[in-house]
Write a protein that holds these residues in place. Structure first.
Motif, PDB file in Angstrom:
ATOM      1  N   LEU A  74      28.869 -49.891  55.980  1.00 56.28           N
ATOM      2  CA  LEU A  74      29.500 -50.809  56.565  1.00 56.28           C
ATOM      3  C   LEU A  74      28.396 -52.063  56.744  1.00 56.28           C
ATOM      4  O   LEU A  74      27.428 -51.877  56.500  1.00 56.28           O
ATOM      5  CB  LEU A  74      29.793 -50.593  58.229  1.00 56.28           C
ATOM      6  CG  LEU A  74      30.788 -49.290  58.226  1.00 56.28           C
ATOM      7  CD1 LEU A  74      31.176 -48.952  59.641  1.00 56.28           C
ATOM      8  CD2 LEU A  74      32.155 -49.670  57.582  1.00 56.28           C
TER       9      LEU A  74
ATOM     10  N   GLU B 155      36.483 -51.408  54.676  1.00 54.07           N
ATOM     11  CA  GLU B 155      36.021 -52.547  55.911  1.00 54.07           C
ATOM     12  C   GLU B 155      36.622 -53.668  55.290  1.00 54.07           C
ATOM     13  O   GLU B 155      36.448 -53.935  54.266  1.00 54.07           O
ATOM     14  CB  GLU B 155      34.276 -52.334  55.845  1.00 54.07           C
ATOM     15  CG  GLU B 155      34.057 -53.420  56.768  1.00 54.07           C
ATOM     16  CD  GLU B 155      32.504 -53.567  57.053  1.00 54.07           C
ATOM     17  OE1 GLU B 155      31.936 -53.718  58.063  1.00 54.07           O
ATOM     18  OE2 GLU B 155      31.779 -53.315  56.014  1.00 54.07           O
TER      19      GLU B 155
ATOM     20  N   ARG C 131      35.451 -58.113  61.604  1.00 55.26           N
ATOM     21  CA  ARG C 131      35.265 -57.024  61.156  1.00 55.26           C
ATOM     22  C   ARG C 131      36.232 -55.813  61.566  1.00 55.26           C
ATOM     23  O   ARG C 131      36.252 -55.877  62.630  1.00 55.26           O
ATOM     24  CB  ARG C 131      33.885 -56.268  61.341  1.00 55.26           C
ATOM     25  CG  ARG C 131      32.610 -57.401  60.720  1.00 55.26           C
ATOM     26  CD  ARG C 131      31.323 -56.830  61.091  1.00 55.26           C
ATOM     27  NE  ARG C 131      30.134 -57.426  60.415  1.00 55.26           N
ATOM     28  CZ  ARG C 131      30.033 -57.392  59.137  1.00 55.26           C
ATOM     29  NH1 ARG C 131      30.579 -56.699  58.321  1.00 55.26           N
ATOM     30  NH2 ARG C 131      29.178 -58.562  58.774  1.00 55.26           N
ATOM     31  N   GLN C 132      36.931 -55.199  60.656  1.00 55.58           N
ATOM     32  CA  GLN C 132      37.831 -54.053  61.167  1.00 55.58           C
ATOM     33  C   GLN C 132      37.822 -53.091  59.788  1.00 55.58           C
ATOM     34  O   GLN C 132      37.624 -53.360  58.690  1.00 55.58           O
ATOM     35  CB  GLN C 132      39.080 -54.866  61.160  1.00 55.58           C
ATOM     36  CG  GLN C 132      39.771 -55.682  60.212  1.00 55.58           C
ATOM     37  CD  GLN C 132      40.749 -56.702  60.570  1.00 55.58           C
ATOM     38  OE1 GLN C 132      41.208 -56.864  61.757  1.00 55.58           O
ATOM     39  NE2 GLN C 132      41.360 -57.257  59.774  1.00 55.58           N
TER      40      GLN C 132
ATOM     41  N   ARG D 251      36.923 -63.447  52.219  1.00 55.09           N
ATOM     42  CA  ARG D 251      36.856 -62.081  52.755  1.00 55.09           C
ATOM     43  C   ARG D 251      36.672 -61.092  51.790  1.00 55.09           C
ATOM     44  O   ARG D 251      36.736 -61.415  50.596  1.00 55.09           O
ATOM     45  CB  ARG D 251      38.350 -62.185  53.427  1.00 55.09           C
ATOM     46  CG  ARG D 251      39.348 -61.847  52.497  1.00 55.09           C
ATOM     47  CD  ARG D 251      40.892 -61.896  52.994  1.00 55.09           C
ATOM     48  NE  ARG D 251      41.953 -61.363  52.287  1.00 55.09           N
ATOM     49  CZ  ARG D 251      42.603 -61.876  51.518  1.00 55.09           C
ATOM     50  NH1 ARG D 251      42.201 -63.359  51.404  1.00 55.09           N
ATOM     51  NH2 ARG D 251      43.511 -61.635  50.826  1.00 55.09           N
TER      52      ARG D 251
ATOM     53  N   VAL E  97      36.471 -57.773  56.117  1.00 55.02           N
ATOM     54  CA  VAL E  97      35.598 -58.515  56.978  1.00 55.02           C
ATOM     55  C   VAL E  97      36.022 -59.941  56.528  1.00 55.02           C
ATOM     56  O   VAL E  97      36.204 -60.305  55.084  1.00 55.02           O
ATOM     57  CB  VAL E  97      33.980 -58.692  56.214  1.00 55.02           C
ATOM     58  CG1 VAL E  97      33.343 -59.335  57.068  1.00 55.02           C
ATOM     59  CG2 VAL E  97      33.574 -57.035  56.593  1.00 55.02           C
TER      60      VAL E  97
ATOM     61  N   LEU F 295      32.304 -63.605  62.131  1.00 52.85           N
ATOM     62  CA  LEU F 295      32.890 -62.672  61.318  1.00 52.85           C
ATOM     63  C   LEU F 295      33.882 -61.991  62.102  1.00 52.85           C
ATOM     64  O   LEU F 295      33.551 -61.490  63.201  1.00 52.85           O
ATOM     65  CB  LEU F 295      31.804 -61.861  60.689  1.00 52.85           C
ATOM     66  CG  LEU F 295      30.822 -62.496  59.569  1.00 52.85           C
ATOM     67  CD1 LEU F 295      29.937 -61.511  58.958  1.00 52.85           C
ATOM     68  CD2 LEU F 295      31.730 -62.984  58.409  1.00 52.85           C
TER      69      LEU F 295
ATOM     70  N   THR G 234      28.991 -58.833  54.040  1.00 55.19           N
ATOM     71  CA  THR G 234      29.197 -60.123  54.536  1.00 55.19           C
ATOM     72  C   THR G 234      29.791 -60.808  53.040  1.00 55.19           C
ATOM     73  O   THR G 234      29.300 -60.978  52.073  1.00 55.19           O
ATOM     74  CB  THR G 234      28.084 -60.856  55.192  1.00 55.19           C
ATOM     75  OG1 THR G 234      27.640 -60.245  56.052  1.00 55.19           O
ATOM     76  CG2 THR G 234      28.477 -62.372  55.300  1.00 55.19           C
TER      77      THR G 234
END
Length: 122
Positions: free
Chosen positions: A8, A36, A100-101, A17, A38, A98, A11
């Motif tokens: 994880l 992930e 993040r998910q 993204r 982002v 950012l 960037t």
């Protein structure tokens, strides 16, 4: 059981993204995918759908989601979105940092169907 470290925290650099696989067939899964996802500030994930349910877990940032082109609903760290199969949805980062998910899909293969231009993605 393989252990994968430092998965994880990426960037986006050259794109709006990233959708980075942290568990997929190349890593040994057979029946699920975990990414992930982002997004830079102000970035939109255009309208799309999947032939399976998707679960999104927000880990950082502030965002909104629109389901079936409906009203935008805000979510933040700790929020969990459950998106039914074949349901058009779009996400956007409304925060200043950012977003993040984690995106979790019960399939060994990503079957995203873009209903709009998918935009800039790594």
């Amino acid at each position: 059981m393989p252990v994968h470290h430092n998965m994880l925290g990426r960037t986006p650099s050259a794109t709006e993204r990233i959708l980075f696989p942290i568990a997929d067939r190349a890593m040994g899964t057979q029946a699920c995918l975990v990414y992930e996802n982002v997004l830079n500030a102000g970035t939109l994930v255009p309208l799309h759908q999947h032939p399976y349910e998707e679960v999104i877990v927000c880990t950082a940032g502030v965002a909104e989601c629109s389901i079936n082109r409906g009203p935008w609903e805000r979510y933040e760290p700790g929020s969990v979105l459950i998106i039914p199969a074949n349901t058009p949805h779009s996400l956007r980062n409304i925060g200043s940092g950012l977003l993040r998910q984690l995106a979790i899909m019960p399939s060994g293969v990503n079957q995203t169907v873009w209903l709009e231009d998918k935009g800039s993605i790594e």
